[in-house]
Design an enzyme around this catalytic site. Structure first.
Site, PDB file in Angstrom:
ATOM      1  N   HIS A  96      13.175 -19.296 -12.381  1.00  0.00           N
ATOM      2  CA  HIS A  96      12.983 -17.881 -12.022  1.00  0.00           C
ATOM      3  C   HIS A  96      11.822 -17.270 -12.792  1.00  0.00           C
ATOM      4  O   HIS A  96      11.402 -17.777 -13.832  1.00  0.00           O
ATOM      5  CB  HIS A  96      14.255 -17.080 -12.316  1.00  0.00           C
ATOM      6  CG  HIS A  96      14.558 -16.973 -13.788  1.00  0.00           C
ATOM      7  ND1 HIS A  96      15.088 -18.012 -14.511  1.00  0.00           N
ATOM      8  CD2 HIS A  96      14.391 -15.952 -14.668  1.00  0.00           C
ATOM      9  CE1 HIS A  96      15.233 -17.652 -15.777  1.00  0.00           C
ATOM     10  NE2 HIS A  96      14.807 -16.404 -15.906  1.00  0.00           N
ATOM     11  N   ASP A  98      11.009 -13.512 -14.509  1.00  0.00           N
ATOM     12  CA  ASP A  98      11.868 -12.410 -14.944  1.00  0.00           C
ATOM     13  C   ASP A  98      11.684 -11.142 -14.091  1.00  0.00           C
ATOM     14  O   ASP A  98      10.548 -10.670 -13.890  1.00  0.00           O
ATOM     15  CB  ASP A  98      11.591 -12.053 -16.412  1.00  0.00           C
ATOM     16  CG  ASP A  98      12.097 -13.131 -17.372  1.00  0.00           C
ATOM     17  OD1 ASP A  98      13.077 -13.822 -17.031  1.00  0.00           O
ATOM     18  OD2 ASP A  98      11.501 -13.287 -18.459  1.00  0.00           O
ATOM     19  N   HIS A 250      10.498 -20.006 -15.357  1.00  0.00           N
ATOM     20  CA  HIS A 250      11.117 -20.782 -16.434  1.00  0.00           C
ATOM     21  C   HIS A 250      12.557 -21.106 -16.087  1.00  0.00           C
ATOM     22  O   HIS A 250      13.132 -20.513 -15.160  1.00  0.00           O
ATOM     23  CB  HIS A 250      10.991 -20.073 -17.792  1.00  0.00           C
ATOM     24  CG  HIS A 250      11.528 -18.682 -17.812  1.00  0.00           C
ATOM     25  ND1 HIS A 250      10.852 -17.606 -17.253  1.00  0.00           N
ATOM     26  CD2 HIS A 250      12.687 -18.176 -18.307  1.00  0.00           C
ATOM     27  CE1 HIS A 250      11.568 -16.508 -17.417  1.00  0.00           C
ATOM     28  NE2 HIS A 250      12.693 -16.826 -18.049  1.00  0.00           N
ATOM     29  N   ARG A 265      15.207 -11.589 -26.863  1.00  0.00           N
ATOM     30  CA  ARG A 265      14.127 -11.496 -25.858  1.00  0.00           C
ATOM     31  C   ARG A 265      13.590 -10.074 -25.770  1.00  0.00           C
ATOM     32  O   ARG A 265      14.351  -9.108 -25.764  1.00  0.00           O
ATOM     33  CB  ARG A 265      14.673 -11.921 -24.492  1.00  0.00           C
ATOM     34  CG  ARG A 265      13.581 -12.083 -23.457  1.00  0.00           C
ATOM     35  CD  ARG A 265      14.133 -12.569 -22.150  1.00  0.00           C
ATOM     36  NE  ARG A 265      14.263 -11.456 -21.217  1.00  0.00           N
ATOM     37  CZ  ARG A 265      14.615 -11.593 -19.948  1.00  0.00           C
ATOM     38  NH1 ARG A 265      14.882 -12.782 -19.452  1.00  0.00           N
ATOM     39  NH2 ARG A 265      14.718 -10.548 -19.157  1.00  0.00           N
TER      40      ARG A 265
HETATM   41  C1  SIN Z   1      15.593 -16.409 -19.957  1.00  0.00           C
HETATM   42  O1  SIN Z   1      15.694 -16.753 -18.788  1.00  0.00           O
HETATM   43  O2  SIN Z   1      14.924 -15.441 -20.301  1.00  0.00           O
HETATM   44  C2  SIN Z   1      16.305 -17.235 -21.023  1.00  0.00           C
HETATM   45  C3  SIN Z   1      15.500 -18.423 -21.418  1.00  0.00           C
HETATM   46  C4  SIN Z   1      16.202 -19.262 -22.446  1.00  0.00           C
HETATM   47  O3  SIN Z   1      17.316 -18.907 -22.866  1.00  0.00           O
HETATM   48  O4  SIN Z   1      15.648 -20.273 -22.847  1.00  0.00           O
END
Ligand code: SIN
Length: 274
Positions: A96, A98, A250, A265
């Site tokens: 995905h 973000d 990612h 994050r």
């Molecule tokens: C996310 O999708 O922002 C999480 C990525 C992660 O936990 O490595």
């Protein structure tokens, strides 16, 4: 500062920089350039307070608060991404980009590792410029001018059920958020074209039903997550990833049952995709 590429297609480690110290204008500009060149950059062995992570993020733009996930009460600009040892599920375990359901999806995200399992828990990143560039000229023509509807349905429908197996909590008071974006996006800084669709948030092509859209969308998802377009990052405590959310996807790997992982994050406000 040294930039060490992870693969020929995406990802680089930035060595020789301590992000807890005030960065010179030159260092900030080098980091920004490394991000544009490599799409995702990684720092190791950083010791940062939440305030220092926020200060670093603010060097690259205004921070945007997640509209769907809960943030820290003490630091609302930080979204905790946590898997407790008893949790079955995590967030982010599908390819995905973000928050593309927003009218102005984030420019980038900065993820800092506070606690890492002794095994597993890596994150994969994919290059959406190459996903576009590798399509045939005919298909590129067909996609040019198309728009797609992105929606938060995937996350916010059944938020209560999702929250029951995960420690990263969705807000349960969120309605529908949806936006229309070009399928072929032009990156506002590099001027390069890229494929801007992703499986959890792209609902359909604008003007078509979901059923009509899915066969081509599935093909595009498959193309954009091919292993040769990706890199894989092995986290350690103190690692930090900074990805350009305009041109990457990612995928967080849920392969560490019985272990805890805690990340912080921060997302940086982006522009309307064009
Ligand atoms: C996310 O999708 O922002 C999480 C990525 C992660 O936990 O490595």
């Amino acid at each position: 500062m040294e930039i060490k590429k992870l693969t020929g297609n995406i990802g680089a480690e930035v060595l020789g920089v301590d992000l807890s110290k005030k960065l010179s204008e030159q260092s900030i500009s080098d980091i920004r350039q490394a991000l544009l060149d490599n799409l995702v950059i990684f720092f190791r062995d950083q010791t940062l307070t939440p305030e220092q992570q926020i200060e670093f993020a603010e060097l690259f733009g205004e921070i945007s608060k997640s509209p769907v996930y809960k943030t820290l009460d003490s630091h609302p600009k930080i979204m905790p991404v946590i898997k407790e040892i008893t949790d079955k599920d995590i967030i982010g375990d599908t390819w995905h980009t973000d928050e593309t359901f927003q009218a102005t999806p984030p420019l980038g995200s900065i993820l800092y590792a506070r606690e890492i399992p002794p095994l597993g828990g890596d994150t994969l990143f994919a290059n959406l410029y190459l996903a576009y560039e590798r399509l045939s000229p005919e298909l590129k023509n067909r996609l040019e001018g198309l728009r797609a509807i992105h929606s938060n349905d995937f996350l916010s429908t059944n938020a209560q059920i999702r929250n029951s197996t995960r420690s990263t909590k969705l807000r349960e008071d969120i309605g529908k958020i949806h936006s229309s974006h070009p399928v072929v996006r032009t990156h506002e800084e590099t001027g390069r074209k890229l494929l801007f669709v992703n499986q959890p948030f792209t609902f359909c092509f604008d003007g078509m039903t979901r059923d009509e859209s899915l066969p081509l969308l599935q093909y595009l998802y498959q193309q954009s997550s091919k292993p040769e377009l990706t890199c894989r990052f092995r986290w350690q405590p103190g690692s930090m990833a900074f990805w350009d959310n305009r041109c990457t996807m990612h995928y967080a790997i849920n392969d560490y049952p019985g272990y805890r992982r805690e990340m912080h994050r921060i997302t940086i406000q982006g522009q309307v995709p064009a």
